[in-house]
Structure formats: structure tokens, C-alpha cells
Design an enzyme around this catalytic site. Structure first.
Site, PDB file in Angstrom:
ATOM      1  N   ARG A  38       0.738  -1.052  -0.058  1.00 41.84           N
ATOM      2  CA  ARG A  38      -0.080   0.032  -0.024  1.00 41.84           C
ATOM      3  C   ARG A  38       0.947   1.079  -0.064  1.00 41.84           C
ATOM      4  O   ARG A  38       0.344   2.201  -0.352  1.00 41.84           O
ATOM      5  CB  ARG A  38      -0.995  -0.183   1.323  1.00 41.84           C
ATOM      6  N   GLU A  50      -0.969  -8.739  -5.411  1.00 39.64           N
ATOM      7  CA  GLU A  50      -2.395  -9.341  -5.798  1.00 39.64           C
ATOM      8  C   GLU A  50      -2.427 -10.860  -6.148  1.00 39.64           C
ATOM      9  O   GLU A  50      -3.242 -11.281  -5.571  1.00 39.64           O
ATOM     10  CB  GLU A  50      -2.875  -8.550  -7.072  1.00 39.64           C
ATOM     11  N   TYR A 135     -10.482  -9.154 -12.000  1.00 39.69           N
ATOM     12  CA  TYR A 135     -10.345  -8.286 -10.717  1.00 39.69           C
ATOM     13  C   TYR A 135      -8.951  -7.761 -10.282  1.00 39.69           C
ATOM     14  O   TYR A 135      -8.531  -6.962 -10.063  1.00 39.69           O
ATOM     15  CB  TYR A 135     -10.693  -9.562  -9.482  1.00 39.69           C
ATOM     16  N   ASP A 153     -15.953  -6.981  -4.662  1.00 35.62           N
ATOM     17  CA  ASP A 153     -15.516  -8.575  -4.193  1.00 35.62           C
ATOM     18  C   ASP A 153     -16.660  -8.800  -3.089  1.00 35.62           C
ATOM     19  O   ASP A 153     -17.750  -8.005  -2.770  1.00 35.62           O
ATOM     20  CB  ASP A 153     -14.270  -8.399  -3.764  1.00 35.62           C
ATOM     21  N   CYS A 218     -26.456   3.491   8.051  1.00 37.17           N
ATOM     22  CA  CYS A 218     -26.491   1.817   7.575  1.00 37.17           C
ATOM     23  C   CYS A 218     -27.639   1.385   7.857  1.00 37.17           C
ATOM     24  O   CYS A 218     -28.119   1.495   8.892  1.00 37.17           O
ATOM     25  CB  CYS A 218     -25.367   1.450   8.438  1.00 37.17           C
TER      26      CYS A 218
END
Ligand code: SF4
Length: 309
Positions: A38, A50, A135, A153, A218
Site C-alpha cells: 500500500r 495481488e 479483478y 468483491d 447504515c
């Protein structure tokens, strides 16, 4: 946005998407898990991370990723490597299917031979590389070039289903995810929404513990129904009155005493004195705890609760 467009939205009308977006990005930027990939925008390092994380837990990937990049620090170095050595490394590190190592090696060769050593920057271009599916291509385009689409995902689906009531349908998830992603912000956005699904909106949600930035909007948090496409039955504890009683005890443990209206917002961010989750609801929880001998409620000028000592 025109009326016709607004009818076509995958998100509920009463949700302020701007506030939702800002809250998530702010939450992510304030704190998140610090994986080494990251911290880089190098497409080669990101592709390796990945591919490794398709089969392996992230904590183990950290070590394998560091060792892989020490050994083959650039795409050219990997392209020059002997394939059997790459496969042996993969198998020594127990990274899952050895074909992934073969494909990675092949993809490195393609980048060097067909693309002059520069990775393609778009999801479509990246998918031309060996073993790179939609992806992974999108993840690399997002994290390396900030040029991806919204990631969808299982974690993201769970978040969208619970938070904004997106139905369990792949097209609807795609639509809602794209609508939510701020234009040209795929790097931070995809990281942030995946982090939300990974540390807060897990199968067993940790709404308050992880300080989920979406609690006030939410749907699941409001209704207490935390089922999701990959969580067909209600997770234990969360969403039940027991969960909220636990929270009351925890909060009162940090204070000598609290009035209902001081306590309420600490239990639910959507507490409003006269609302569905207001004084009456809170009194009900406190009544259960009084019956259990855990709490005392006193009516003076105001109703005050404290832990029984
Ligand atoms: S409040 Fe809870 S259920 Fe809702 S998005 Fe946040 S973590 Fe998920």
C-alpha cells in the site's frame, strides 16, 4: 442530475452520497492496516501482491512479498529469471497453485517484450497479461495508476448490501459500487471500501469497535439485521439486544452516571430522544439490566443511569 437519472440510481434517495464518500475516505485515511504494497505505486510490486493474496492470508503474504522483491526487484529481473526458480520459490513459500508463478513469470516477459518494460495502465490493457483476470487487472489499475473501476468483491458486496440495501444481484452491486466511487479516485476509494469490509463490516460485524463511518446511514445498523449474501443467518450477538446491553454496560463503566440523552448517542449514533431508537428503547434495555442486577436507574430531575456497585 436529472429526474430520469435520479430514478436510475442504485442508491437510496435519502442517502447523501457526498457525505457517505467523505466519511469513508476520512476514516480510511485516519487509520488503516499498513501493508507494504500500500506504500508503493509500482505496478510490478502491486501485481505480485495481488497474485500472492489470491490464495494466502495477507499477514503471510507480507513476508513472501518482501522475499520475492528482494530476489527479483524489477519486472526485468523477473522476466530474466529461470522459470523453475520462480516456481520453486512459490512452492517453498506455500503460496498455492504453482501455475500462478508460471503466469507471473510469463506476464513479466510480456511487459518487457511487448510493452517496452512499461505496464499497461488500464484494466483492459492489464488483462492482456498472462493470468491477469478482471479483478486483478482492476486492482493494479487502481492502486498503481489510480485508473481503475470500482472494485466489487465479496467484502464490498457485504458492505453495500448491509449499508445501503443493495439487492443480492451482481449487476446491482456493480451499479451501486460505480455510483459511489468518486470519479478518478479509484486508488483511495477501492482501498477504503475493501478496508471497511475487512476490518469493520466483517461477517461478524464490528460496527462500533471499528468506529464504522457509515453507522448513521447504515440500514443493517438501524434494523439490527446483519445478514448478507455471504452471511445467510444472523450473526450471533451483533444486532441483538444483548449486543446493545453489552454496550450500555461498557459505556456506563466509563462514567459515574449518565442521563438517557447523554447515554443514548454513545450506544447508537442514530439515537434521537423521540425516535425508534430513543428514550423508550433505551429504558427497555436499562430495564433488562436492572432485572439482571447490573444497573440502577434513578429518576431525579432527569432519568440517570449508573452501574450498580
Ligand atoms: S455500520 Fe456495521 S453493518 Fe453497517 S456498514 Fe458499518 S460495519 Fe457494516
Amino acid at each position: 442530475m436529472t429526474d430520469a437519472e435520479s430514478e436510475d440510481t442504485a442508491l437510496p434517495d435519502d442517502i447523501d452520497d457526498g457525505a457517505l464518500r467523505a466519511a469513508l475516505v476520512e476514516w480510511y485515511e485516519a487509520d488503516h492496516r499498513d501493508y507494504p504494497w500500500r506504500r508503493t505505486e509500482d505496478p510490478y510490486g502491486i501485481l505480485v501482491s495481488e497474485v500472492m493474496s489470491q490464495q494466502t492470508q495477507l499477514d503471510r503474504v507480507v513476508e513472501a512479498w518482501g522475499a520475492f522483491l528482494d530476489r527479483w526487484p524489477t519486472v526485468e529481473a523477473l522476466a530474466d529469471a529461470d522459470r523453475s526458480e520462480v516456481v520453486a520459490f512459490w512452492s517453498d513459500q506455500r503460496l498455492g497453485y504453482n501455475n500462478r508463478a508460471r503466469y507471473l513469470h510469463e506476464a513479466a516477459g510480456q511487459v518487457v517484450d511487448d510493452w517496452g518494460g512499461e505496464f499497461p495502465e488500464t484494466p483492459d490493457g492489464l488483462q492482456e497479461l498472462m493470468g491477469v483476470g478482471p479483478y486483478t487487472a482492476n486492482a493494479v489499475a487502481s492502486f498503481a495508476f489510480n485508473a481503475g473501476d470500482a472494485v466489487v468483491d465479496t467484502n464490498v458486496k457485504r458492505v453495500l448490501y448491509r449499508a445501503v440495501g443493495v439487492p443480492d444481484d451482481d449487476e446491482e452491486f456493480e451499479r451501486a459500487a460505480s455510483e459511489l466511487m468518486p470519479d478518478g479516485e479509484s486508488r483511495v476509494w477501492n482501498n477504503a471500501i475493501m478496508e471497511l469490509g475487512g476490518v469493520a463490516c466483517e461477517k461478524q460485524p464490528r460496527c462500533d469497535e471499528a468506529e464504522c463511518p457509515w453507522r448513521r446511514w447504515c440500514h443493517a445498523y438501524e434494523t439490527g439485521d446483519f445478514t448478507a449474501p455471504d452471511v445467510p443467518t444472523q450473526p450471533q450477538f451483533e444486532g441483538s439486544r444483548r449486543q446493545f446491553r453489552g454496550r450500555v454496560v461498557r459505556v456506563l463503566g466509563e462514567h459515574d452516571e449518565l442521563t438517557l440523552d447523554d447515554l443514548g448517542p454513545k450506544i447508537r449514533v442514530d439515537y434521537t430522544p423521540d425516535g425508534a431508537y430513543g428514550r423508550e428503547w433505551l429504558r427497555g434495555l436499562l430495564g433488562d439490566l436492572e432485572d439482571d442486577g447490573l444497573v440502577e436507574v434513578t429518576d431525579r430531575d432527569d432519568t440517570v443511569a449508573h452501574l450498580r456497585r
